[in-house]
Motif scaffolding. Structure first.
Motif, PDB file in Angstrom:
ATOM      1  N   GLY A 174       0.782  -0.799  -0.170  1.00 20.98           N
ATOM      2  CA  GLY A 174       0.079   0.123   0.087  1.00 20.98           C
ATOM      3  C   GLY A 174       0.587   1.849  -0.280  1.00 20.98           C
ATOM      4  O   GLY A 174       1.989   1.191  -0.036  1.00 20.98           O
ATOM      5  N   VAL A 175       0.300   2.266   0.164  1.00 19.75           N
ATOM      6  CA  VAL A 175       0.926   3.610  -0.026  1.00 19.75           C
ATOM      7  C   VAL A 175       0.352   5.095   1.397  1.00 19.75           C
ATOM      8  O   VAL A 175      -0.897   4.937   1.503  1.00 19.75           O
ATOM      9  CB  VAL A 175      -0.322   4.664  -1.305  1.00 19.75           C
ATOM     10  CG1 VAL A 175       1.437   5.739  -0.892  1.00 19.75           C
ATOM     11  CG2 VAL A 175       0.757   3.721  -2.336  1.00 19.75           C
ATOM     12  N   ILE A 176       1.391   5.298   1.988  1.00 21.77           N
ATOM     13  CA  ILE A 176       0.942   6.223   2.954  1.00 21.77           C
ATOM     14  C   ILE A 176       1.302   7.536   2.723  1.00 21.77           C
ATOM     15  O   ILE A 176       2.326   7.673   2.466  1.00 21.77           O
ATOM     16  CB  ILE A 176       1.528   6.200   4.530  1.00 21.77           C
ATOM     17  CG1 ILE A 176       1.773   4.559   4.915  1.00 21.77           C
ATOM     18  CG2 ILE A 176       0.900   7.533   5.295  1.00 21.77           C
ATOM     19  CD1 ILE A 176       2.424   3.903   6.039  1.00 21.77           C
ATOM     20  N   ASN A 177      -0.210   8.295   2.178  1.00 21.83           N
ATOM     21  CA  ASN A 177       0.523   9.538   1.748  1.00 21.83           C
ATOM     22  C   ASN A 177       0.146  10.762   2.873  1.00 21.83           C
ATOM     23  O   ASN A 177      -0.652  11.190   3.387  1.00 21.83           O
ATOM     24  CB  ASN A 177      -0.485   9.138   0.417  1.00 21.83           C
ATOM     25  CG  ASN A 177       0.165  11.206  -0.212  1.00 21.83           C
ATOM     26  OD1 ASN A 177       0.772  12.071  -0.132  1.00 21.83           O
ATOM     27  ND2 ASN A 177      -0.512  11.328  -1.730  1.00 21.83           N
ATOM     28  N   ILE A 178       1.230  11.676   3.221  1.00 21.09           N
ATOM     29  CA  ILE A 178       0.791  12.452   3.807  1.00 21.09           C
ATOM     30  C   ILE A 178       1.043  13.951   3.303  1.00 21.09           C
ATOM     31  O   ILE A 178       1.542  13.980   2.411  1.00 21.09           O
ATOM     32  CB  ILE A 178       2.297  12.424   4.946  1.00 21.09           C
ATOM     33  CG1 ILE A 178       2.180  11.217   5.837  1.00 21.09           C
ATOM     34  CG2 ILE A 178       2.551  13.747   5.527  1.00 21.09           C
ATOM     35  CD1 ILE A 178       4.083  10.762   6.288  1.00 21.09           C
ATOM     36  N   ILE A 179      -0.528  14.415   3.297  1.00 21.31           N
ATOM     37  CA  ILE A 179      -0.743  15.900   2.515  1.00 21.31           C
ATOM     38  C   ILE A 179      -0.647  16.792   3.738  1.00 21.31           C
ATOM     39  O   ILE A 179      -1.193  16.675   4.885  1.00 21.31           O
ATOM     40  CB  ILE A 179      -2.037  16.135   2.250  1.00 21.31           C
ATOM     41  CG1 ILE A 179      -2.460  14.566   1.548  1.00 21.31           C
ATOM     42  CG2 ILE A 179      -2.584  17.206   1.900  1.00 21.31           C
ATOM     43  CD1 ILE A 179      -2.013  14.660   0.667  1.00 21.31           C
ATOM     44  N   LEU A 180       0.733  17.882   3.754  1.00 19.97           N
ATOM     45  CA  LEU A 180       0.745  19.032   4.886  1.00 19.97           C
ATOM     46  C   LEU A 180      -0.090  19.540   4.351  1.00 19.97           C
ATOM     47  O   LEU A 180      -1.148  20.344   3.478  1.00 19.97           O
ATOM     48  CB  LEU A 180       1.831  19.584   4.229  1.00 19.97           C
ATOM     49  CG  LEU A 180       3.546  18.275   4.175  1.00 19.97           C
ATOM     50  CD1 LEU A 180       4.447  18.681   3.659  1.00 19.97           C
ATOM     51  CD2 LEU A 180       3.703  17.298   5.894  1.00 19.97           C
TER      52      LEU A 180
END
Length: 840
Positions: A174-180
């Motif tokens: 999977g993917v962990i996308n951190i949105i600032l």
């Protein structure tokens, strides 16, 4: 370190005084739970190239966590924030050697290297500190989530699906996308302090986030964070100096009873002490047809972890000149009369910067960016001694520079997309792009004293044969087509071509579909393939790992020494991923998602387990001893277990599981409201094929993977993890209660670390429920105070089994009543905290 802790506590107190003085009474207003937690209506950017898609409408399983959900976790660390809220995400509770200084995590029970970490959709560089020792997290060399300040995060999107064709061939789990955060005004200041129920592990943090306009059409959002976490100590009496009741052994000199924390003299079983300074920024400027953007981070970490205690007789003085120039009598002990507590220390510098531009031309949306990231980890051994150097030269330092790990990554992307009306029920979204990535991994040798013969006690320096730099290039291109062929049917097809300078080329693909039968029910499914090239760290890491009675050389699989044992250089993993599930809205305000998945990984890269060369005076495998000598390692002659470990394409595995997510909102008018949640993950990994034992090791080992290594792969993570949550809000008062149920975990252990022999047994932790609570009150519109506890009822894992009449343990720590370190919720018991937040 104590000074840092005092600064944090004083700073938190000062923040409280500042906020209280600056505030004024305000009329009470009703809390808004929808703003306090992430919702299924959030527009996502992960797992799709289509704009404006909500999480609830996604064709692939995705969980969104808002900033407030992360803030309601007691420990100020992103890893803990994800571990306590995402069922398929499991955090490492305790690491061996340098792994205890930079803990890792993983998705769906696979390797941490199978999850891709993005920041604002751009690839995050990996840590330089490879997790080498055996265990469920062995081989981890992924991005360090602890170095991203929580205060900088707007929300996190966790795609729980294979996405190699969309983002890169290592996105298997999977993917962990951190949105600032991208606000150009306002901000928040926060201070928190806490500790374990036992009174140790003191934790404090101060963070600040604020936004400001940048000219007329831009913004800049800045974040700074200072965190401190002190040692914890969970070991019992040391079997080398006392019995289980703490009585000094007849063979131990009376003076040993004066050792630090006697009889609990061995401090290895506990948290490392850390001070982490994080800073980040996110900025953008709109020029009209073109939008410029940039974001980046800088971190500096100082960390120390205790290693196994060394008894006073471990290093004996020469009859002439002694330590630091003092004269000693024949046979006098260098650390007499109390022994010594070696520590591994880390001084880490980490930074990353991204710059880019995006816009639209001739109907095409375009995005051009470049990201550079680097992690530098200087490793030291403190409060130790080099026994051989002391005997040979009558002198030894007590602190050693062991060497440096470096990991560098530079990634550039071009993405283009456009919608076309092709006469179907919905437009055809065409997206394609290219990526170039250069990466390097390097090891620098230690100082002269750290590599003299067996090196410093507990952690030798990196030898010249360990040192070196290795780099490679990667070129890739992708295409993604998404449309609605008929009403209510979504279809997304993606393909990706990648070429590695060291492994050649591959092509992977993904098919995603979803059909909405009506507004209340939809079916969805995905099928994809993946290809993960071994990390440079897995291929080239080399070091010697030691304990009081053990010495194991981590052999680089891409080395001549490994070839002597019959091992070939690592080759890429290949994977197939299938999932099917549904999204339902059975009643108003409720959303239910359930997805089943299967992930097959062939030629999986895993740790070999301990391959013994010598036990006592018995040679188990001369080939192992020859390979160690060929690699240039000199080992402590007093150890009783000598061997090697290395990474290999050791097995084919199949992981099957299910993920459930239920959310529901209840409104009780004047009595407040409750956001209910139920999230669960069931996960089982099976080895479907084991690689053959190399010919030079035939007869020395029965299997390439020892029973311990097999259990680490298949049973040392919880089969099930279920989280039940309730967030209650009324007026200015909120209560968040979370019950997390961890399924059983099992590891096969033995004194020699292989899990073999008559003494081997299953260490088992049964199903356990952990309760977390957070209670908050808004004193004013700007000031909120919260108190809470993680592991409210102070649950602790069972103890390790003792082996033999001497009380030795499987991990070599020689500690009575040692907790099982495979515990998925940790070894420290309950933790309580208080937190103060000022919003402006």
């Amino acid at each position: 370190m104590k000074k840092s802790k005092s600064i944090l506590i004083a700073g938190a107190s000062g923040l409280a005084l500042l906020c209280t003085t600056a505030s004024s009474a305000a009329a009470q207003t009703a809390a808004k739970p929808s703003e306090e937690s992430a919702t299924v209506d959030t527009v996502i950017v992960t797992g799709t190239r289509t704009t404006g898609l909500r999480a609830v409408d996604s064709a692939a399983p995705i969980q969104v966590l808002g900033a407030q959900a992360l803030a309601r976790v007691g420990q100020p660390d992103l890893i803990q924030g994800l571990a306590q809220t995402v069922p398929s995400f499991t955090a490492e509770a305790f690491g061996g050697d340098t792994a205890n200084l930079t803990l890792s995590a993983r998705l769906r029970g696979l390797s941490p290297n199978h999850a891709l970490v993005l920041v604002n959709g751009k690839r995050r560089h990996p840590t330089a500190n490879l997790h080498v020792l055996g265990g469920p997290y062995q081989g981890a060399a992924t991005a360090d989530l602890s170095l991203i300040p929580v205060a900088a995060i707007d929300h996190v999107e966790v795609l729980q699906d294979g996405a190699a064709a969309q983002y890169g061939t290592d996105a298997i789990a999977g993917v962990i996308n951190i949105i600032l955060k991208d606000k150009g005004a306002g901000g928040v200041l926060e201070g928190t302090a806490g500790q374990y129920y036992k009174g140790d592990g003191e934790t404090g943090s101060l963070s600040g986030n604020f936004g400001a306009p940048l000219g007329e059409n831009g913004f800049i959002n800045l974040t700074a964070e200072l965190r401190f976490h002190d040692f914890s100590h969970r070991g019992g009496a040391d079997a080398r100096v006392s019995d289980v009741d703490g009585n000094l052994l007849p063979s131990s000199p009376a003076s040993w009873a004066g050792a630090l924390d006697y009889p609990r003299v061995n401090h290895i079983l506990g948290d490392a002490q850390q001070t982490v300074n994080n800073a980040s920024y996110n900025a953008g400027y709109d020029l009209g047809a073109v939008q410029l953007y940039s974001f980046g981070s800088f971190s500096y970490r100082r960390a120390e972890a205790y290693e196994n205690y060394r008894v006073p007789s471990r290093v004996i003085a020469s009859p002439v000149l002694g330590v630091r120039g003092s004269y000693t009598a024949p046979g006098e002990l260098i650390f007499a009369p109390l022994g010594f507590h070696p520590k591994e220390a880390l001084r880490e510098t980490d930074y990353a910067v991204t710059g880019g531009a995006k816009g639209a031309v001739a109907g095409w949306n375009w995005d051009l960016s470049s990201t550079y990231g680097k992690d530098i980890a200087d490793i030291y051994t403190r409060n130790s001694a080099n026994a051989a150097l002391f005997v040979d030269t009558h002198f030894t330092p007590t602190e050693f520079y062991d060497g440096t790990f470096e990991s560098t990554q530079w990634t550039s992307n071009l993405d283009l997309s456009r919608e076309f009306d092709v006469g179907l029920a919905g437009p055809l979204n065409v997206a394609f792009g290219a990526e170039y990535r250069w990466e390097k991994y390097a090891i620098t040798q230690g100082d002269a004293a750290s590599i003299y013969k067996e090196g410093g006690q507990s952690y030798p320096g990196f030898q010249p044969t360990d040192a070196g730099g290795h780099s490679r290039k990667n070129y890739s291109a992708y295409i993604d087509l998404a449309t609605n062929p008929i009403a209510n049917l979504k279809v997304d097809v993606a393909g990706r071509y990648e070429h590695y300078s060291d492994f050649g080329s591959t092509t992977v693909g993904k098919l995603t579909t979803r059909y909405d039968f009506n507004p209340a029910f939809a079916l969805r499914g995905t099928a994809s393939t993946g290809f993960r090239a071994p990390t440079l760290a897995e291929s080239f890491y080399s070091a010697t790992n030691v304990g009081p009675t053990t010495a194991f050389v981590q052999m680089p699989p891409n080395s001549d020494a490994a070839a002597l044992l019959g091992f070939a250089p690592l080759k890429p993993e290949k994977s197939t991923n299938f999932s099917v599930g549904f999204v339902a809205h059975p009643v108003e305000g409720m959303t239910v998602t359930l997805d089943a998945y299967q992930i097959k990984v062939s030629d999986r890269i895993i740790g070999s387990g301990s391959i013994l060369g010598q036990v006592g005076s018995t040679v188990v495998s001369q080939a192992v001893l020859d390979a160690i000598a060929a690699h240039g390692n000199v080992l402590d002659p007093t150890v009783t277990f000598v061997g090697t470990t290395l990474f290999a394409n050791g097995a084919d595995t199949r992981t099957r599981g299910m993920e459930l997510m239920v959310t529901y909102h209840s409104d009780f008018d004047d009595w407040g409201s409750v956001d209910w949640s139920l999230a669960g993950n069931y996960n089982k990994t099976t080895i479907t094929n084991l690689a053959e034992v190399p010919a030079p090791l035939a007869g020395a080992i029965d299997s390439l993977l020892s029973p311990t290594a097999i259990s680490d792969l298949t049973t040392a993570s919880p089969k099930a993890k279920v989280t039940l949550g309730a967030f209650y809000a009324v007026n200015r008062f909120t209560v968040n209660v979370r019950e997390t149920i961890y399924g059983p975990v099992t590891e096969i252990v033995s004194p020699d670390g292989t899990g073999s022999g008559a003494d081997a047994y299953k260490s088992h932790i049964g199903t356990t429920a952990i309760t977390d609570i957070d209670v908050a009150y808004k004193i004013t519109d700007s000031i909120k105070v919260a108190v809470g506890a993680n592991n409210l009822f102070n649950k602790k894992p069972p103890k390790m089994k003792q082996f033999g009449p001497t009380g030795g343990l499987a991990d070599g720590s020689n500690v009575y009543d040692a907790p099982l370190t495979i515990s998925p919720w940790g070894i420290n018991g309950g933790y309580y905290y208080t937190k103060l937040t000022y919003t402006f």
